[in-house]
Design a protein around this motif. Structure first.
Motif, PDB file in Angstrom:
ATOM      1  N   VAL A 183       1.139  -0.856  -0.137  1.00 30.64           N
ATOM      2  CA  VAL A 183       0.281   0.007  -0.201  1.00 30.64           C
ATOM      3  C   VAL A 183       0.888   0.980  -0.071  1.00 30.64           C
ATOM      4  O   VAL A 183       1.467   1.720   0.885  1.00 30.64           O
ATOM      5  N   LEU A 230      -7.348   3.507   0.786  1.00 31.61           N
ATOM      6  CA  LEU A 230      -8.812   2.813   1.607  1.00 31.61           C
ATOM      7  C   LEU A 230      -8.798   3.387   2.602  1.00 31.61           C
ATOM      8  O   LEU A 230      -7.851   3.796   3.543  1.00 31.61           O
ATOM      9  N   ILE A 235       1.373  -8.023   8.392  1.00 36.17           N
ATOM     10  CA  ILE A 235       1.807  -6.980   8.237  1.00 36.17           C
ATOM     11  C   ILE A 235       3.380  -6.028   8.117  1.00 36.17           C
ATOM     12  O   ILE A 235       3.408  -6.266   8.878  1.00 36.17           O
ATOM     13  N   LEU A 257      -5.033   5.620   8.789  1.00 32.17           N
ATOM     14  CA  LEU A 257      -4.781   4.329   8.436  1.00 32.17           C
ATOM     15  C   LEU A 257      -3.901   3.260   9.821  1.00 32.17           C
ATOM     16  O   LEU A 257      -5.219   2.585  10.114  1.00 32.17           O
ATOM     17  N   VAL A 258      -3.525   3.613  10.485  1.00 34.79           N
ATOM     18  CA  VAL A 258      -3.171   3.117  11.219  1.00 34.79           C
ATOM     19  C   VAL A 258      -3.248   4.071  12.863  1.00 34.79           C
ATOM     20  O   VAL A 258      -3.539   5.058  12.010  1.00 34.79           O
ATOM     21  N   ASP A 259      -3.629   3.031  13.728  1.00 33.91           N
ATOM     22  CA  ASP A 259      -3.753   4.035  14.634  1.00 33.91           C
ATOM     23  C   ASP A 259      -2.809   4.330  15.321  1.00 33.91           C
ATOM     24  O   ASP A 259      -1.872   3.875  16.441  1.00 33.91           O
ATOM     25  N   ARG A 319       9.370   3.617  11.439  1.00 32.75           N
ATOM     26  CA  ARG A 319       8.530   1.979  12.084  1.00 32.75           C
ATOM     27  C   ARG A 319       8.534   0.886  10.721  1.00 32.75           C
ATOM     28  O   ARG A 319       8.563   1.148   9.401  1.00 32.75           O
ATOM     29  N   ILE A 377       1.131  -8.046   3.231  1.00 26.04           N
ATOM     30  CA  ILE A 377       1.052  -6.390   3.138  1.00 26.04           C
ATOM     31  C   ILE A 377       2.227  -5.607   4.193  1.00 26.04           C
ATOM     32  O   ILE A 377       2.071  -6.258   4.639  1.00 26.04           O
ATOM     33  N   PHE A 378       1.921  -4.315   2.891  1.00 25.48           N
ATOM     34  CA  PHE A 378       3.408  -3.887   2.874  1.00 25.48           C
ATOM     35  C   PHE A 378       2.356  -2.396   3.785  1.00 25.48           C
ATOM     36  O   PHE A 378       1.628  -2.211   2.351  1.00 25.48           O
ATOM     37  N   ASN A 379       2.484  -2.083   4.371  1.00 27.92           N
ATOM     38  CA  ASN A 379       2.118  -0.476   4.554  1.00 27.92           C
ATOM     39  C   ASN A 379       3.168   0.712   4.443  1.00 27.92           C
ATOM     40  O   ASN A 379       3.914   0.628   5.271  1.00 27.92           O
ATOM     41  N   HIS A 404       5.703  -2.570   8.616  1.00 27.96           N
ATOM     42  CA  HIS A 404       5.090  -1.714   8.529  1.00 27.96           C
ATOM     43  C   HIS A 404       7.029  -0.341   7.670  1.00 27.96           C
ATOM     44  O   HIS A 404       7.999  -1.608   7.932  1.00 27.96           O
ATOM     45  N   GLU A 410       4.161  -7.584  11.918  1.00 21.91           N
ATOM     46  CA  GLU A 410       2.571  -7.479  12.925  1.00 21.91           C
ATOM     47  C   GLU A 410       1.882  -8.227  12.103  1.00 21.91           C
ATOM     48  O   GLU A 410       1.241  -8.704  10.889  1.00 21.91           O
ATOM     49  N   THR A 418       2.194   4.060   3.245  1.00 18.47           N
ATOM     50  CA  THR A 418       1.340   4.597   3.302  1.00 18.47           C
ATOM     51  C   THR A 418       2.549   6.269   3.731  1.00 18.47           C
ATOM     52  O   THR A 418       1.359   7.331   3.973  1.00 18.47           O
ATOM     53  N   ARG A 445      -2.136  -9.623  12.076  1.00 16.46           N
ATOM     54  CA  ARG A 445      -3.355  -9.014  11.571  1.00 16.46           C
ATOM     55  C   ARG A 445      -4.288 -10.095  11.467  1.00 16.46           C
ATOM     56  O   ARG A 445      -4.194 -10.809  10.689  1.00 16.46           O
ATOM     57  N   ILE A 490      -7.753  -1.299   6.290  1.00 18.07           N
ATOM     58  CA  ILE A 490      -6.489  -1.931   5.926  1.00 18.07           C
ATOM     59  C   ILE A 490      -7.829  -3.283   5.237  1.00 18.07           C
ATOM     60  O   ILE A 490      -7.476  -4.655   4.187  1.00 18.07           O
TER      61      ILE A 490
HETATM   62  C1  LIG Z   1      -1.371  -0.289   8.778  1.00 20.18           C
HETATM   63  O1  LIG Z   1      -0.762  -0.582  10.313  1.00 20.18           O
HETATM   64  C2  LIG Z   1      -1.693  -0.298  10.982  1.00 20.18           C
HETATM   65  C3  LIG Z   1      -1.866  -1.529  12.310  1.00 20.18           C
HETATM   66  O2  LIG Z   1      -0.570  -0.721  13.261  1.00 20.18           O
HETATM   67  C4  LIG Z   1      -2.999  -1.057  10.490  1.00 20.18           C
HETATM   68  O3  LIG Z   1      -4.081  -0.790  10.730  1.00 20.18           O
HETATM   69  C5  LIG Z   1      -3.283  -0.275   8.750  1.00 20.18           C
HETATM   70  O4  LIG Z   1      -4.921  -0.550   8.436  1.00 20.18           O
HETATM   71  C6  LIG Z   1      -2.178  -0.725   7.540  1.00 20.18           C
HETATM   72  N1  LIG Z   1      -2.138   0.131   6.199  1.00 20.18           N
HETATM   73  C7  LIG Z   1      -2.056  -0.610   5.543  1.00 20.18           C
HETATM   74  C8  LIG Z   1      -2.738  -0.186   4.645  1.00 20.18           C
HETATM   75  O5  LIG Z   1      -1.336  -1.575   5.643  1.00 20.18           O
END
Ligand SMILES: *[C@@H]1O[C@H](CO)[C@@H](O)[C@H](O)[C@H]1NC(C)=O
Ligand SMILES: Cc1cc2nc3c(=O)[nH]c(=O)nc-3n(C[C@H](O)[C@H](O)[C@H](O)COP(=O)(O)OP(=O)(O)OC[C@H]3O[C@@H](n4cnc5c(N)ncnc54)[C@H](O)[C@@H]3O)c2cc1C
Ligand SMILES: *[C@@H]1O[C@H](CO)[C@@H](O)[C@H](O)[C@H]1NC(C)=O
Length: 332
Positions: free
Chosen positions: A7, A166, A298, A190-192, A283, A179-181, A300, A287, A183, A289, A169
């Motif tokens: 992403v 998005l 995921i 998107l991430v909290d 980061r 998944i690669f984050n 990050h 992680e 963003t 999920r 996620i």
């Molecule tokens: C990025 O990681 C967080 C979890 O820490 C998640 O909430 C978020 O949706 C992720 N975003 C994407 C697009 O991978």
């Protein structure tokens, strides 16, 4: 054959996707991105290799490795493929108060402290006085050109691209194994992870072929790219405003002209604002999920602040190592 989604299509996401293609030629790779070049933060950067506005919490050895790997990558392109946005450049950095030589200066191709006479010659009398000046040779990567090169490479190697924003996620469903984050500041929503915040930067792109060196001090900078030169700039923490502020533009132009009179003839090409994705540390971690019925890893890779172009390659190599661990562990 693992299905991987990245992403984000900035310098971080796109370089990550290209390295994944190299390391995992059997994988099916998709990039999902709301915006792409030339409309993203990565395009606003002058792409100057120099650590700036970067969190303090990155372990020293890791940072050094990321810096070195990225410097070498850009230098390799500068030597053999200058059309892909990489170039070698020399110039001046002025300090009001004398500083210790930074450790990252060891990466520069050349670095020296100027004598007081040399400082005066380079600085002129118009600008505020400085105690110290360095002259060094570094590299830059003009992001828009390089992103174009990476995009072509990615697509011709079979990479897929989906243009959409998005909200969560979970919208990716159970389709992907990894998944690669990547963003950037988008991760803010998107991430909290409220650890990411914007540091606003306003710049002016001008055409001024008479200026061949960079000039940096605590207030302003002038960084030549291949056809245009970036004049900056600001670093406003927690400021989300993407509108150009005319008073700021006027200040940037006037201050730079005071220090570099040749800029008087510069033709203004564009005004830009970008928001640097700032965080106490990049980061870069895995992680797990649960999405639907699937436990999905995921990885990050975000929060590069004002140094995304200075670090991206080293970070992408580490991202690929994390992917190799995950793929091996879960036998995807
Ligand atoms: C990025 O990681 C967080 C979890 O820490 C998640 O909430 C978020 O949706 C992720 N975003 C994407 C697009 O991978
Ligand atoms: C004025 C200025 C000057 C700079 N100069 C330099 C410099 O000289 N040298 C240097 O090293 N760095 C510089 N930087 C910093 C550099 O630009 C950033 O560190 C870098 O661009 C970050 O890259 P990124 O890929 O993480 O983010 P971005 O380029 O912002 O890319 C993020 C991607 O994620 C996508 N995305 C985000 N959220 C979502 C979502 N919810 N759904 C789908 N897609 C999403 C976006 O559409 C985009 O494709 C500068 C920055 C500014 C503002
Ligand atoms: C970039 O933004 C402009 C203006 O909104 C738009 O016309 C153009 O299609 C966008 N480019 C891409 C590649 O999305």
């Amino acid at each position: 054959m693992p299905k991987i989604v990245v992403v984000g299509a900035g310098i971080i996401g796109l370089s990550q996707a290209c390295i994944l293609q190299e390391k995992f030629p059997d994988a099916e790779i998709t990039i999902v991105a709301g915006d792409v070049s030339p409309n993203i933060t990565s395009d606003i950067a002058a792409g100057f290799w120099h650590p700036y506005l970067l969190g303090d919490d990155i372990p020293k050895d890791t940072l050094k490795r990321w810096l070195g790997e990225t410097f070498d990558y850009i230098l390799r392109f500068a030597r053999s493929h200058p059309t892909h946005g990489a170039m070698i450049i020399s110039g001046y950095e002025f300090n009001r108060k004398a500083l210790k030589k930074p450790e990252f200066a060891d990466f520069f191709l050349q670095f020296r402290e100027l004598s007081p006479k040399e400082v005066l010659e380079a600085r002129g009398k118009e600008a505020y006085p400085v105690e110290q000046a360095w002259f060094y040779t570094t590299v830059f990567l003009e992001t828009t050109l390089h992103l174009k090169y990476l995009f072509n490479k990615y697509l011709s190697n079979g990479g897929l691209l989906e243009r959409r924003w998005l909200k969560s996620i979970d919208e990716l469903g159970e389709k992907y194994d990894l998944i690669f984050n990547c963003t950037g500041l988008g991760a803010n929503k998107l991430v909290d992870d409220f650890g990411v915040f914007p540091t606003r930067g306003q710049i002016i792109r001008v055409r001024c072929p008479e200026v061949k060196h960079f000039f940096i001090d605590e207030e302003t900078y002038c960084l030549p790219n291949s056809e245009t030169t970036v004049l900056g700039g600001t670093a406003e923490k927690n400021d989300h405003d993407l509108l150009i502020r005319p008073a700021t533009a006027k200040w940037i132009l006037e201050e730079n002209i005071k220090k570099i009179p040749a800029l008087k003839n510069a033709e203004i090409v564009s005004h830009k604002v970008g928001l640097r994705p700032t965080r106490s540390a990049v980061r870069l971690e895995t992680e797990y999920r649960t999405i639907g019925k699937k436990r999905v890893p995921i990885i990050h890779n975000y929060g590069h602040g004002g140094s995304g172009v200075t670090l991206f390659y080293g970070c992408a190599l580490d991202g690929a190592k994390l992917a190799a661990n995950v793929i091996q562990k879960s036998k995807i």
